[in-house]
Scaffold this active site. Structure first.
Site, PDB file in Angstrom:
ATOM      1  CG  MET A 178      37.629  44.026  46.978  1.00  9.64           C
ATOM      2  SD  MET A 178      37.783  44.658  48.655  1.00  9.64           S
ATOM      3  CE  MET A 178      39.525  44.410  48.925  1.00  9.64           C
ATOM      4  CB  CYS A 179      32.918  38.770  46.524  1.00  8.73           C
ATOM      5  SG  CYS A 179      31.521  38.174  45.624  1.00  8.73           S
ATOM      6  CG  HIS A 180      28.938  43.121  49.005  1.00  8.67           C
ATOM      7  ND1 HIS A 180      29.421  43.696  47.860  1.00  8.67           N
ATOM      8  CD2 HIS A 180      28.882  44.103  49.931  1.00  8.67           C
ATOM      9  CE1 HIS A 180      29.638  44.979  48.081  1.00  8.67           C
ATOM     10  NE2 HIS A 180      29.324  45.260  49.326  1.00  8.67           N
ATOM     11  CG  MET A 220      31.985  38.290  41.450  1.00 15.03           C
ATOM     12  SD  MET A 220      33.109  38.092  40.040  1.00 15.03           S
ATOM     13  CE  MET A 220      34.343  37.031  40.736  1.00 15.03           C
ATOM     14  CD  GLU A 221      28.028  35.604  44.609  1.00 13.00           C
ATOM     15  OE1 GLU A 221      28.450  36.133  45.649  1.00 13.00           O
ATOM     16  OE2 GLU A 221      27.852  36.251  43.558  1.00 13.00           O
ATOM     17  CG  ASP A 243      40.165  16.367  43.231  1.00 11.74           C
ATOM     18  OD1 ASP A 243      41.380  16.166  43.417  1.00 11.74           O
ATOM     19  OD2 ASP A 243      39.279  15.985  44.018  1.00 11.74           O
TER      20      ASP A 243
END
Length: 167
Positions: A76-78, A120-121, A135
């Site tokens: 739901m992130c733009h 969110m970014e 990793d």
């Protein structure tokens, strides 16, 4: 509770929030994460002796790339036209943390001029930077642990400045 979950509509269905009527404002978010590891693993990173190359440089680039792809990962992130993304990776040696953990402290700063936030970014950048360290070093230390991924600061938009207390 007067606040509502913005990604849930009146029928209880998930949705992307309509931001079309919101004004563009400058928005900035800062997030952090920590990846703990054995002191020997940290030494390999700091001394540039990791088999896969420069771990911290790769983590910084991966974090920036992740910030740019956040809307591809979070449903739901733009999608945002990010104006800045910075990832800092700082080695934390024995005795530098109260809990005694050794590892890499990641701090990310993301910015945008737009209709919706950039939290969110910043969080995604911190998470992916830590995952990249994992990793690149898992061959020597599978017990590494990613913790403390959290928002530290958010500024801009209708709600203005928010700072994490006791960070």
């Amino acid at each position: 509770m007067t606040e509502q979950l913005t990604h849930i509509d009146e029928n209880g269905d998930v949705r992307m929030v309509d931001v079309s009527q919101k004004a563009d404002t400058e928005r900035v978010a800062v997030a952090e994460g920590f990846i703990s590891m054995k002191p020997e693993t940290l030494a390999l990173i700091v001394e540039g002796k990791a088999a896969k190359g420069d771990v911290l440089a790769c983590a910084r680039v991966a974090g920036v790339m992740a910030a740019k792809k956040t809307s591809d990962l979070i449903p739901m992130c733009h999608p945002l036209n990010i104006t800045k993304a910075k990832v800092e990776c700082e080695p934390v040696r024995e005795g530098e943390r109260a809990d005694g953990r050794v590892g890499i402290h990641v701090v990310t700063t993301c910015g945008v001029t737009g209709k919706t936030g950039i939290e969110m970014e910043a969080l995604t950048a911190a998470s992916v930077a830590c995952l990249t360290v994992y990793d690149m070093c898992k061959a020597v230390d599978r017990g590494m642990e990613i913790t403390d991924v959290r928002l530290l600061k958010k500024d801009g938009g209708k709600t203005g400045l928010w700072l994490r207390e006791n960070s």
